[in-house]
Write a protein that holds these residues in place. Sequence first.
Motif, PDB file in Angstrom:
ATOM      1  N   GLU A  53      21.598  86.834 -44.127  1.00  4.82           N
ATOM      2  CA  GLU A  53      21.904  85.672 -44.924  1.00  4.82           C
ATOM      3  C   GLU A  53      22.901  84.631 -44.121  1.00  4.82           C
ATOM      4  O   GLU A  53      22.766  83.547 -44.386  1.00  4.82           O
ATOM      5  CB  GLU A  53      22.989  86.334 -46.037  1.00  4.82           C
ATOM      6  CG  GLU A  53      22.202  87.025 -47.153  1.00  4.82           C
ATOM      7  CD  GLU A  53      23.087  88.029 -48.053  1.00  4.82           C
ATOM      8  OE1 GLU A  53      22.636  88.430 -49.078  1.00  4.82           O
ATOM      9  OE2 GLU A  53      24.321  88.373 -47.709  1.00  4.82           O
TER      10      GLU A  53
ATOM     11  N   HIS B  79      21.836  80.807 -43.801  1.00  7.54           N
ATOM     12  CA  HIS B  79      22.949  79.700 -44.081  1.00  7.54           C
ATOM     13  C   HIS B  79      23.225  78.677 -42.998  1.00  7.54           C
ATOM     14  O   HIS B  79      23.240  77.570 -43.062  1.00  7.54           O
ATOM     15  CB  HIS B  79      24.133  80.473 -44.769  1.00  7.54           C
ATOM     16  CG  HIS B  79      25.253  79.333 -44.916  1.00  7.54           C
ATOM     17  ND1 HIS B  79      25.259  78.682 -46.067  1.00  7.54           N
ATOM     18  CD2 HIS B  79      26.407  79.125 -44.117  1.00  7.54           C
ATOM     19  CE1 HIS B  79      26.510  77.956 -45.943  1.00  7.54           C
ATOM     20  NE2 HIS B  79      26.961  78.138 -44.770  1.00  7.54           N
TER      21      HIS B  79
ATOM     22  N   GLN C 119      22.458  74.783 -42.750  1.00  5.46           N
ATOM     23  CA  GLN C 119      23.449  73.728 -42.514  1.00  5.46           C
ATOM     24  C   GLN C 119      23.022  72.804 -41.205  1.00  5.46           C
ATOM     25  O   GLN C 119      23.247  71.880 -41.235  1.00  5.46           O
ATOM     26  CB  GLN C 119      24.892  74.601 -42.065  1.00  5.46           C
ATOM     27  CG  GLN C 119      25.341  75.316 -43.278  1.00  5.46           C
ATOM     28  CD  GLN C 119      25.457  74.433 -44.508  1.00  5.46           C
ATOM     29  OE1 GLN C 119      26.050  73.357 -44.627  1.00  5.46           O
ATOM     30  NE2 GLN C 119      25.027  74.627 -45.685  1.00  5.46           N
TER      31      GLN C 119
END
Length: 84
Positions: A63, A67, A71
């Motif tokens: 995860e 993420h 970004q």
Amino acid sequence: MFRMIPDAENSSPATPDYIRSLIQKTGRPATWCAARVGITDRYLRELTSGNRQASYSLQFTLESLAHEMEQLRLAAQQHAHMKK
């Protein structure tokens, strides 16, 4: 900057579909993801086929990788937009 904080009590189930979605979110091949989180390609295939269940720590690591890659992609898009 948003920081992910581990919380096993509020986590999504580590289903094969969920693991595949995390890999897809990175925008990189599964082999790349496996190497980044310290597991073998074979183990990752077993997770995505449902033959194995990911530990919460591995799930959180995937995860976090997904993420961070999202970004980076957003930052690159913003940078490209600013150059126009």
